[in-house]
Structure formats: structure tokens, C-alpha cells
Design an enzyme around this catalytic site. Structure first.
Site, PDB file in Angstrom:
ATOM      1  N   SER A  98       3.543  -3.465   1.211  1.00 46.83           N
ATOM      2  CA  SER A  98       3.642  -3.908  -0.172  1.00 46.83           C
ATOM      3  C   SER A  98       4.297  -5.289  -0.251  1.00 46.83           C
ATOM      4  O   SER A  98       3.742  -6.261   0.248  1.00 46.83           O
ATOM      5  CB  SER A  98       4.406  -2.853  -0.982  1.00 46.83           C
ATOM      6  N   HIS A 123      -1.477  -3.040  -1.137  1.00 48.56           N
ATOM      7  CA  HIS A 123      -1.976  -2.261  -2.265  1.00 48.56           C
ATOM      8  C   HIS A 123      -1.651  -2.994  -3.557  1.00 48.56           C
ATOM      9  O   HIS A 123      -1.039  -4.059  -3.545  1.00 48.56           O
ATOM     10  CB  HIS A 123      -1.415  -0.832  -2.262  1.00 48.56           C
TER      11      HIS A 123
END
Length: 200
Positions: A98, A123
Site C-alpha cells: 500500500s 491496491h
């Protein structure tokens, strides 16, 4: 009663009672080894600014083993990396997920590294919204702006089309070190570091 063993090196003057992180900082190495939050961001930003002030031309090395975290905290680190006049080499070890992935890819082009068994996760930015309907609408609008900007920057970092970044971020997308190299998150996979700072 236990005792502290004090082992010194004649060449470095280093002993086991020294703070490891302070010792690393003296070598222009900083470490992100936890979730990204405001406290961690403030510490890393301060370290980058300090090292940049000490030497505006010598590289800073940022080692990353992080599950990600706060978008605002991560963007504070990113903006400070951009502000620093020196190159910032980034290294993925363990997991760069992330916001950890984002900061890894944000390193100076040509100086972004992954250790062989590092895993990288990309993501969509995550953000919860609370409050009244009006507040939720405002937060949702701001979140959409941030998400679009992070997609744009990841496309810039990797050289991938922004449409591919958006599609690949729709669900959790894990990368091995080799896959991260092919995708453009990193420029090299390293297996050994030399005493003089060079890597292989």
C-alpha cells in the site's frame, strides 16, 4: 544480576549499547519498519530534512518493511522526499504494501531496490468516512481526488499507463521482487551489499 556487554570496534568506535537507529542515521540510512502513521511520518520527515541539510549531494537510503497506513502521513513523507535535493534510494525488504509500495516506487529512478524475497502490494487507497450526509459527501469527494492523484503518480513512477494502474489496483495485487522489477516499482533486485555502500 545481568550485565551489559560493551563490545567496541577499533575502526568504527561502535558498541552494543549504541542505538541501532541512530547509528544507521549517521550512515544516512533511515528505516520504515511499521505502519505509516503521523508519528512515523514526522520522524522520517525530520530525518530526511536533517540529512539533506548535512549534505545536499549524498544519497539517503530508505529501507521499507511496512504494511502501509495513513495516506496523509505517507504523502507527507513523499513530499519531503521530493523536497530533498539529494537522491533517495529505496529498498523493499519483507513487505512494501500500500503506502509502503508508493514510497518504494517514489525513490530516485535507477536507485529503487528490492531484496529477493520482498513482496510488494498495490491496491486502491483505503479511507473510511463518517459523520453527517454532507460531511460524508465532502470526504468522499476529497478521497476521490487523492485516489486519482495516487494513480497518476504511480503511473509516473512505474511507466505504466494510468489505466493499467487503475485496473490493477481494483483488488489487492501482490508482486514478487521479479514481478515488481518488470512492472517498474523497482530498478534492481539485490542480494549483497558491500561495505563501501555498493550493491549487487
Amino acid at each position: 544480576m545481568g550485565h551489559v556487554t560493551d563490545i567496541r570496534s577499533n575502526s568504527q568506535g561502535f558498541n552494543l549499547t549504541d542505538s541501532v537507529y541512530e547509528r544507521l542515521l549517521s550512515e544516512r540510512i533511515i528505516f520504515l519498519g511499521s505502519e505509516v502513521n503521523d508519528n512515523i511520518a514526522n520522524r522520517l520527515c525530520a530525518q530526511i530534512l536533517l540529512l539533506a541539510a548535512e549534505d545536499a549531494f549524498k544519497d539517503i537510503s530508505l529501507y521499507i518493511n511496512s504494511p502501509g497506513g495513513s495516506i496523509s502521513a505517507g504523502m507527507a513523507i513523499y513530499d519531503t522526499m521530493v523536497l530533498a535535493p539529494c537522491d533517495i534510494a529505496t529498498y523493499a525488504m519483507g513487505m512494501a504494501a500500500s503506502m509502503g509500495e508508493f514510497l518504494l516506487a517514489a525513490g530516485t529512478r535507477g536507485k529503487r531496490y528490492a531484496l529477493p524475497h520482498a513482496r510488494i502490494l498495490m491496491h486502491q487507497p483505503l479511507g473510511g468516512v463518517t459523520g453527517s450526509a454532507a460531511d460524508i459527501a465532502i470526504q468522499a469527494e476529497q478521497f476521490a481526488v487523492i485516489k486519482k492523484e495516487m494513480f497518476r503518480l504511480n503511473a509516473e513512477f512505474t511507466g505504466q499507463p494510468i489505466e493499467r494502474i487503475e485496473a490493477d489496483s481494483d483488488r489487492d495485487r501482490w508482486f514478487t521482487a521479479s514481478e515488481a522489477l518488470e512492472y517498474g516499482f523497482v530498478d534492481h533486485i539485490i542480494t549483497r551489499a558491500h561495505v563501501n555502500g555498493e550493491v549487487q
